[in-house]
Design a protein around this motif. Structure first.
Motif, PDB file in Angstrom:
ATOM      1  N   ASP A  65       0.905  -1.244   0.117  1.00 29.96           N
ATOM      2  CA  ASP A  65      -0.059   0.007  -0.083  1.00 29.96           C
ATOM      3  C   ASP A  65       0.851   1.343  -0.071  1.00 29.96           C
ATOM      4  O   ASP A  65       0.337   2.436   0.138  1.00 29.96           O
ATOM      5  CB  ASP A  65      -0.864   0.119   1.334  1.00 29.96           C
ATOM      6  N   SER A  66       2.227   1.350   0.129  1.00 27.06           N
ATOM      7  CA  SER A  66       2.985   2.427   0.171  1.00 27.06           C
ATOM      8  C   SER A  66       2.730   3.399  -0.864  1.00 27.06           C
ATOM      9  O   SER A  66       2.941   4.662  -0.670  1.00 27.06           O
ATOM     10  CB  SER A  66       4.546   1.813   0.130  1.00 27.06           C
ATOM     11  N   PHE A  67       2.359   2.862  -2.296  1.00 30.87           N
ATOM     12  CA  PHE A  67       2.177   3.836  -3.201  1.00 30.87           C
ATOM     13  C   PHE A  67       1.038   3.403  -4.185  1.00 30.87           C
ATOM     14  O   PHE A  67       0.580   2.206  -4.179  1.00 30.87           O
ATOM     15  CB  PHE A  67       3.303   4.017  -4.466  1.00 30.87           C
ATOM     16  N   THR A  68       0.113   4.078  -4.658  1.00 33.04           N
ATOM     17  CA  THR A  68      -0.979   3.902  -5.295  1.00 33.04           C
ATOM     18  C   THR A  68      -0.409   3.427  -6.847  1.00 33.04           C
ATOM     19  O   THR A  68       0.756   3.482  -7.108  1.00 33.04           O
ATOM     20  CB  THR A  68      -1.900   4.936  -5.723  1.00 33.04           C
ATOM     21  N   ASP A  69      -1.203   2.709  -7.579  1.00 37.12           N
ATOM     22  CA  ASP A  69      -0.942   1.952  -8.944  1.00 37.12           C
ATOM     23  C   ASP A  69      -0.468   3.158  -9.717  1.00 37.12           C
ATOM     24  O   ASP A  69       0.862   3.029 -10.288  1.00 37.12           O
ATOM     25  CB  ASP A  69      -2.123   1.464  -9.436  1.00 37.12           C
ATOM     26  N   GLU A  70      -1.226   4.152  -9.706  1.00 37.33           N
ATOM     27  CA  GLU A  70      -0.768   5.120 -10.607  1.00 37.33           C
ATOM     28  C   GLU A  70       0.494   6.084 -10.304  1.00 37.33           C
ATOM     29  O   GLU A  70       1.097   6.308 -11.067  1.00 37.33           O
ATOM     30  CB  GLU A  70      -2.189   6.392 -10.465  1.00 37.33           C
ATOM     31  N   GLU A  71       0.628   6.120  -8.819  1.00 37.12           N
ATOM     32  CA  GLU A  71       1.871   6.870  -8.426  1.00 37.12           C
ATOM     33  C   GLU A  71       3.050   5.901  -8.987  1.00 37.12           C
ATOM     34  O   GLU A  71       3.989   6.441  -9.237  1.00 37.12           O
ATOM     35  CB  GLU A  71       1.967   6.852  -6.774  1.00 37.12           C
ATOM     36  N   PHE A  72       2.760   4.564  -8.701  1.00 45.96           N
ATOM     37  CA  PHE A  72       3.898   3.801  -9.049  1.00 45.96           C
ATOM     38  C   PHE A  72       4.318   3.721 -10.549  1.00 45.96           C
ATOM     39  O   PHE A  72       5.375   3.418 -10.801  1.00 45.96           O
ATOM     40  CB  PHE A  72       3.627   2.359  -8.342  1.00 45.96           C
ATOM     41  N   ARG A  73       3.240   3.748 -11.158  1.00 49.46           N
ATOM     42  CA  ARG A  73       3.421   3.636 -12.631  1.00 49.46           C
ATOM     43  C   ARG A  73       4.213   4.937 -13.214  1.00 49.46           C
ATOM     44  O   ARG A  73       5.269   4.821 -13.948  1.00 49.46           O
ATOM     45  CB  ARG A  73       2.119   3.895 -13.493  1.00 49.46           C
ATOM     46  N   GLY A  74       3.853   5.960 -12.445  1.00 50.57           N
ATOM     47  CA  GLY A  74       4.525   7.464 -12.918  1.00 50.57           C
ATOM     48  C   GLY A  74       5.806   7.276 -12.407  1.00 50.57           C
ATOM     49  O   GLY A  74       6.794   7.828 -13.059  1.00 50.57           O
ATOM     50  N   ILE A  75       6.070   6.774 -11.494  1.00 45.81           N
ATOM     51  CA  ILE A  75       7.482   6.678 -10.946  1.00 45.81           C
ATOM     52  C   ILE A  75       8.350   5.911 -11.652  1.00 45.81           C
ATOM     53  O   ILE A  75       9.653   6.240 -12.074  1.00 45.81           O
ATOM     54  CB  ILE A  75       7.755   6.030  -9.276  1.00 45.81           C
ATOM     55  N   ILE A  76       8.121   4.832 -12.157  1.00 41.28           N
ATOM     56  CA  ILE A  76       8.729   4.101 -13.076  1.00 41.28           C
ATOM     57  C   ILE A  76       9.040   4.569 -14.366  1.00 41.28           C
ATOM     58  O   ILE A  76      10.288   4.769 -15.084  1.00 41.28           O
ATOM     59  CB  ILE A  76       7.976   2.596 -13.144  1.00 41.28           C
ATOM     60  N   ALA A  77       7.941   5.448 -15.046  1.00 43.26           N
ATOM     61  CA  ALA A  77       7.956   6.151 -16.201  1.00 43.26           C
ATOM     62  C   ALA A  77       9.241   7.181 -15.886  1.00 43.26           C
ATOM     63  O   ALA A  77      10.138   7.323 -16.966  1.00 43.26           O
ATOM     64  CB  ALA A  77       6.793   6.550 -16.603  1.00 43.26           C
ATOM     65  N   ARG A  78       9.159   7.905 -15.028  1.00 37.92           N
ATOM     66  CA  ARG A  78      10.018   8.875 -14.745  1.00 37.92           C
ATOM     67  C   ARG A  78      11.595   8.476 -14.582  1.00 37.92           C
ATOM     68  O   ARG A  78      12.496   9.001 -14.918  1.00 37.92           O
ATOM     69  CB  ARG A  78       9.806   9.832 -13.644  1.00 37.92           C
ATOM     70  N   ALA A  79      11.637   7.322 -13.995  1.00 33.27           N
ATOM     71  CA  ALA A  79      12.928   6.685 -13.576  1.00 33.27           C
ATOM     72  C   ALA A  79      13.688   6.338 -14.879  1.00 33.27           C
ATOM     73  O   ALA A  79      14.924   6.462 -14.837  1.00 33.27           O
ATOM     74  CB  ALA A  79      12.724   5.495 -12.785  1.00 33.27           C
ATOM     75  N   TYR A  80      13.013   5.770 -15.876  1.00 30.35           N
ATOM     76  CA  TYR A  80      13.821   5.249 -17.025  1.00 30.35           C
ATOM     77  C   TYR A  80      13.692   6.117 -18.132  1.00 30.35           C
ATOM     78  O   TYR A  80      14.290   5.836 -19.327  1.00 30.35           O
ATOM     79  CB  TYR A  80      13.498   3.870 -17.289  1.00 30.35           C
ATOM     80  N   GLU A  81      13.128   7.337 -18.492  1.00 30.59           N
ATOM     81  CA  GLU A  81      12.930   8.248 -19.530  1.00 30.59           C
ATOM     82  C   GLU A  81      14.307   8.704 -19.955  1.00 30.59           C
ATOM     83  O   GLU A  81      14.292   8.955 -20.993  1.00 30.59           O
ATOM     84  CB  GLU A  81      12.016   9.159 -19.376  1.00 30.59           C
ATOM     85  N   GLY A  82      15.095   8.974 -18.839  1.00 30.51           N
ATOM     86  CA  GLY A  82      16.561   9.298 -19.301  1.00 30.51           C
ATOM     87  C   GLY A  82      17.427   8.376 -19.746  1.00 30.51           C
ATOM     88  O   GLY A  82      18.805   8.899 -20.205  1.00 30.51           O
ATOM     89  N   PHE A  83      17.198   7.444 -20.051  1.00 31.78           N
ATOM     90  CA  PHE A  83      18.124   6.097 -20.477  1.00 31.78           C
ATOM     91  C   PHE A  83      18.213   6.361 -22.016  1.00 31.78           C
ATOM     92  O   PHE A  83      17.425   6.811 -22.677  1.00 31.78           O
ATOM     93  CB  PHE A  83      17.741   4.714 -20.135  1.00 31.78           C
ATOM     94  N   GLY A  84      19.540   5.893 -22.392  1.00 30.29           N
ATOM     95  CA  GLY A  84      19.734   6.135 -23.677  1.00 30.29           C
ATOM     96  C   GLY A  84      19.550   5.086 -24.716  1.00 30.29           C
ATOM     97  O   GLY A  84      19.948   5.125 -25.869  1.00 30.29           O
ATOM     98  N   HIS A  85      18.742   4.105 -24.116  1.00 28.68           N
ATOM     99  CA  HIS A  85      18.475   3.137 -25.109  1.00 28.68           C
ATOM    100  C   HIS A  85      16.961   2.475 -24.842  1.00 28.68           C
ATOM    101  O   HIS A  85      16.513   2.438 -23.653  1.00 28.68           O
ATOM    102  CB  HIS A  85      19.421   1.734 -24.916  1.00 28.68           C
ATOM    103  N   ALA A  86      16.080   2.619 -25.931  1.00 27.50           N
ATOM    104  CA  ALA A  86      14.658   2.386 -25.716  1.00 27.50           C
ATOM    105  C   ALA A  86      14.309   0.931 -24.951  1.00 27.50           C
ATOM    106  O   ALA A  86      13.378   0.835 -24.376  1.00 27.50           O
ATOM    107  CB  ALA A  86      14.008   2.543 -27.247  1.00 27.50           C
ATOM    108  N   ALA A  87      15.194   0.072 -25.193  1.00 29.74           N
ATOM    109  CA  ALA A  87      14.957  -1.494 -24.340  1.00 29.74           C
ATOM    110  C   ALA A  87      15.647  -1.254 -22.987  1.00 29.74           C
ATOM    111  O   ALA A  87      15.349  -2.249 -22.427  1.00 29.74           O
ATOM    112  CB  ALA A  87      15.958  -2.525 -25.064  1.00 29.74           C
ATOM    113  N   ARG A  88      16.190  -0.226 -22.590  1.00 29.04           N
ATOM    114  CA  ARG A  88      16.736  -0.005 -21.249  1.00 29.04           C
ATOM    115  C   ARG A  88      18.033  -1.157 -20.976  1.00 29.04           C
ATOM    116  O   ARG A  88      18.913  -0.457 -20.569  1.00 29.04           O
ATOM    117  CB  ARG A  88      15.619   0.145 -20.098  1.00 29.04           C
ATOM    118  N   ALA A  89      17.607  -2.158 -21.201  1.00 25.40           N
ATOM    119  CA  ALA A  89      18.639  -3.314 -20.633  1.00 25.40           C
ATOM    120  C   ALA A  89      19.021  -4.291 -21.803  1.00 25.40           C
ATOM    121  O   ALA A  89      18.587  -5.329 -21.942  1.00 25.40           O
ATOM    122  CB  ALA A  89      18.423  -4.081 -19.570  1.00 25.40           C
ATOM    123  N   PRO A  90      19.345  -3.603 -23.116  1.00 31.62           N
ATOM    124  CA  PRO A  90      19.327  -4.598 -24.355  1.00 31.62           C
ATOM    125  C   PRO A  90      20.353  -5.626 -24.074  1.00 31.62           C
ATOM    126  O   PRO A  90      21.279  -5.559 -23.278  1.00 31.62           O
ATOM    127  CB  PRO A  90      19.779  -3.765 -25.261  1.00 31.62           C
TER     128      PRO A  90
END
Ligand SMILES: *Cc1c(COP(=O)(O)O)cnc(C)c1O
Length: 462
Positions: A65-90
């Motif tokens: 219950d620490s984060f709502t579904d929506e909060e957690f999705r937003g957190i993940i999206a912002r965390a990886y948007e600055g990566f230099g590869h679309a697959a993140r871990a190719p």
């Protein structure tokens, strides 16, 4: 979802509390009271999904219950948007049935970004909701520090202090820590080695007055949220190579045991992992221990893979906790013995460890030779940490099961060793090309708890 300490004497916490706390008050590390599982169908359904969607499905059950579904999705999206590869871990193929997982497309070019970017966003949301601020102190063998500074730079509610061993990190690593300009991130060059930095960090957490006064928080891999972020890429890579219908093996260049422990969690969750191979450099306490020789501290010998120059491997405590059947008292006893040099692992626990982990080591010469031979064989320029992995993976892989070796850093973070081995100077990606022109700010400081604590108090009072 509750979190419990590996030493059995600290209060149970929620995910958010465990994340903001770092080290448990009994000196132990937090782990989930029960490891959630994904069914075979759940894993099969991950095929073809984005990294972010996989991350959401793999991590969601741990967060409760620490984060709502929506909060957690937003957190993940912002965390990886600055990566230099679309697959993140190719994945890249090195040889028949041998794959390299490139974990260096984040902002500071090492796998630490996967966890640190996520933790930065998690802290931001949690602290804002609570209206609190914290002081983050971290110890780094080189890559955690810059990843933390990058993730927390400019956030209002957080001051960050990073202790690194003076003169024992690569120039690129140092510059990544000494050139950020945000006023809330601070580099401390400690006169000592990484184990000293990590020991002072634990001392600060055990100094409850200081801990409460500055609202100390930790982002080292003692923080379970970091381990959790690293579970995700075991799933993305295994699924793209045929899981759950096929077993996959992994080789993990290892220092503090956080990354390979994330592999253990993935396996416990139901991912069909065959071998989990722990690869060490010449600082091979883990390889010796997993080979049945007990866990005995030596001196750390500086190597060309400095992020693995460790004798006291924090997260190994988590592995021991499970190997000892979640017996906190037994773990507390071992950690007590470690203070005076080391301990033997019981027969039952050795057997349990052997069911999950195998191990190997690479000497300096072998590491250099692997950089050279892999460039010739597959045109892949490895960093020295990845090269340790490839050398050990080659000793363990077989034709039947795909092997994934984790490339934990970009070769340009360690240009001297890479050039020495291969004759090739690895170029920094364009977004970092001016690193050598930026001015450096750091505080050189004694390896002394009082001096360090005073410095931190004074700086945050400013
Ligand atoms: C931190 C690091 C490692 C070791 O990872 P652990 O989780 O501490 O075992 C290996 N390679 C690189 C490049 C690192 O930065």
């Amino acid at each position: 979802m509750k979190y419990i300490s590996t030493r059995g004497q600290a209060p149970e916490l929620t995910f958010e509390e465990a994340m903001l706390t770092g080290l448990a008050r009994d000196g132990g590390l937090y782990v989930p009271a029960e490891i959630p599982t994904l069914s075979r169908e759940d894993i099969a359904a991950l095929k073809g999904l984005s990294y972010e969607e996989t991350a959401y499905r793999v991590m969601r059950p741990f967060v409760g219950d620490s984060f709502t579904d929506e909060e957690f999705r937003g957190i993940i999206a912002r965390a990886y948007e600055g990566f230099g590869h679309a697959a993140r871990a190719p994945l890249k193929q090195l040889a028949p049935n041998h794959f390299l997982m490139e974990l260096f497309h984040g902002p500071t070019l090492a796998f630490k970004d996967f966890a640190m970017q996520l933790i930065g966003q998690l802290f931001q949301v949690a602290l804002k909701r609570r209206g609190e601020s914290v002081t983050i102190v971290g110890a780094t063998s080189g890559d955690t520090g810059s990843a933390a500074m990058e993730a927390f730079a400019g956030l209002d509610a957080v001051n960050v202090f990073i202790m690194y061993p003076h003169g024992r990190v690569s120039e690129v690593q140092r510059r990544q820590m000494t050139t950020p300009t945000a006023s809330n991130v601070h580099a401390l060059a400690v006169d000592g080695d990484f184990d000293d930095c990590q020991a002072r960090l634990k001392d600060m957490f055990n100094d409850f007055d200081f801990r409460d006064e500055v609202k100390l928080a930790g982002v080292n891999s003692i923080n379970f949220a970091r381990v959790l972020a690293q579970v995700v890429y075991y799933f993305t890579s295994a699924v793209s190579l045929g899981a759950p219908d096929r077993k996959i093996s992994f080789t993990v260049p290892t220092g503090n045991f956080g990354d390979v422990f994330a592999g253990f969690i993935a396996k416990q969750m139901g991912l069909p992992i065959d071998q989990l191979v722990v690869a060490t450099n010449q600082n091979d306490i883990l390889h010796r221990c997993l080979s049945g020789q007990g866990y005995h501290k030596g001196d750390t010998i500086p190597s060309i893979s400095p992020s693995m120059d460790i004798q006291v491997s924090s997260n190994f405590e988590r592995a021991l906790f499970y190997a000892y059947g979640q017996d906190g008292a037994a773990v507390a006893q071992l950690m007590d013995e470690l203070k005076t040099g080391g301990f033997e692992v019981s027969q039952g626990a050795m057997q349990a460890l052997g069911e999950t982990y195998v191990s190997g080591r690479a000497s300096e010469t072998e590491t250099l030779a692997t950089i050279q031979s892999e460039l010739a064989a597959s045109n892949e320029l490895l960093c020295p940490h990845g090269a340790v992995g490839v050398k050990v993976a080659n000793e363990h892989r077989c034709a039947a099961t795909p092997m994934v070796t984790l490339a934990t850093a970009h070769p340009a973070k360690f240009p001297a060793a890479v050039k020495q081995a291969s004759g090739v100077h690895p170029a920094l990606p364009p977004r970092m090309a001016d690193l050598y022109d930026r001015s450096e700010t750091l505080t050189q400081i004694t390896n002394d708890l009082t001096v360090l604590e005073d410095h931190i108090r004074k700086t945050i009072a400013k």
